[in-house]
Design an enzyme around this catalytic site. Structure first.
Site, mmCIF file in Angstrom:
data_model
loop_
_atom_site.group_PDB
_atom_site.id
_atom_site.type_symbol
_atom_site.label_atom_id
_atom_site.label_comp_id
_atom_site.label_asym_id
_atom_site.label_seq_id
_atom_site.Cartn_x
_atom_site.Cartn_y
_atom_site.Cartn_z
ATOM 1 N N GLU A 110 -138.199 9.972 -61.429
ATOM 2 C CA GLU A 110 -139.564 9.875 -61.933
ATOM 3 C C GLU A 110 -139.762 10.730 -63.182
ATOM 4 O O GLU A 110 -140.523 10.355 -64.081
ATOM 5 C CB GLU A 110 -140.551 10.265 -60.834
ATOM 6 C CG GLU A 110 -140.603 9.192 -59.734
ATOM 7 C CD GLU A 110 -141.461 9.596 -58.556
ATOM 8 O OE1 GLU A 110 -142.451 8.891 -58.273
ATOM 9 O OE2 GLU A 110 -141.135 10.620 -57.907
ATOM 10 N N GLU A 130 -137.320 7.595 -51.494
ATOM 11 C CA GLU A 130 -138.362 8.197 -50.666
ATOM 12 C C GLU A 130 -138.623 7.451 -49.354
ATOM 13 O O GLU A 130 -138.787 8.094 -48.296
ATOM 14 C CB GLU A 130 -139.672 8.332 -51.466
ATOM 15 C CG GLU A 130 -139.679 9.465 -52.473
ATOM 16 C CD GLU A 130 -139.119 9.091 -53.827
ATOM 17 O OE1 GLU A 130 -139.312 9.838 -54.795
ATOM 18 O OE2 GLU A 130 -138.459 8.018 -53.910
#
Length: 257
Positions: A110, A130
């Site tokens: 990210e 995740e």
């Protein structure tokens, strides 16, 4: 002095290196707060025009959130500018390049997605894993990835957490350049050099206009709205210097003003 990263300045270029190789350059709240300050300084420094972020060593750019720190009960918080001081930073018009030298997973990926360019070594691996640990890519990954590579390809990563090597990342469109292992930073510096050959206010206006245009309701609205982003360029000394240097057949001397 920073504790969890190092900052070097080479002319107009700022190089930020995450210095937590013992935990694959994963980040905990103190490191995030420190990086937020570093990028605040970069954004506000008129002498610095381009930044590179990378990770120490050749194993990892960043493995994302420091889950071991979280598991031990460490207090979790994020600066207003987001993970690494970048994922929620929407007001920096200066270019930032990610030099990905190994694993870039979860928050690490990210961070890279929040940058304007991604230069990856051949051994770079990207993933948003995740969901495999009961979490979600909430530091921008869920939204940036579809915008950069399209919804179906993004879902192929978001819903599986699968690992994507550098070459596939370039084919998908989120990696700009793939270079031999150990050369990501040098290649990122070369890209930064190309940017620094251009007028800084033109570069910043172009970035701002492109980013604002992504949120426009139509192409027409995006084109009409772009002029607001480049007003500073029109009134600058560089707006005169560029054509003058071209006519005189010499390199321009950009002032950024």
């Amino acid at each position: 002095m920073p504790e969890f990263c190092s900052v070097e300045k080479e002319g107009r270029l700022t190089i930020v290196t995450i210095q937590r190789p013992e935990v694959m350059n994963s980040l905990h709240p103190p490191a995030n707060a420190e990086l937020a300050e570093v990028f605040d300084d970069f954004a506000s420094d008129p002498e610095q025009w381009v930044a590179i972020i990378t990770g120490a060593g050749d194993r990892a750019f960043s493995a994302g959130n420091d889950l071991k720190y979280q598991a031990t009960g460490g207090k979790m918080f994020s600066p207003a500018s987001g993970f690494a001081g970048l994922t929620s930073r929407f007001d920096c018009s200066k270019p930032i390049i990610a030099a990905v030298n190994g694993i870039a997973m979860g928050g690490g990926f990210e961070i890279a997605l929040a940058c304007d360019l991604i230069i990856a070594a051949e051994n770079a691996i990207f993933a948003l894993p995740e969901p495999r640990v009961g979490l979600a890519a909430l530091a921008g990954g869920i939204h940036r990835l579809p915008r950069e590579i399209g919804m179906k390809q993004a879902m192929g990563m978001l819903l599986t957490g699968r690992r994507v090597p550098a070459a596939e990342g370039k084919a998908l469109g989120f990696v700009n350049d793939v270079v031999p292992q150990g050369e990501a930073l040098n290649a990122a510096k070369a890209w930064a050099g190309l940017i620094l050959e251009c007028a800084p206010l033109s570069v910043r206006g172009s970035k701002q206009a492109a980013m604002q245009g992504m949120a426009a309701t139509s192409l027409e609205a995006a084109i009409k709205g772009q002029y607001e982003q480049i007003q500073t360029m029109y009134g600058s000394a560089d707006f005169v210097e560029g054509p003058k240097a071209f006519s005189e057949k010499r390199p321009p001397n950009w002032s950024g003003a």
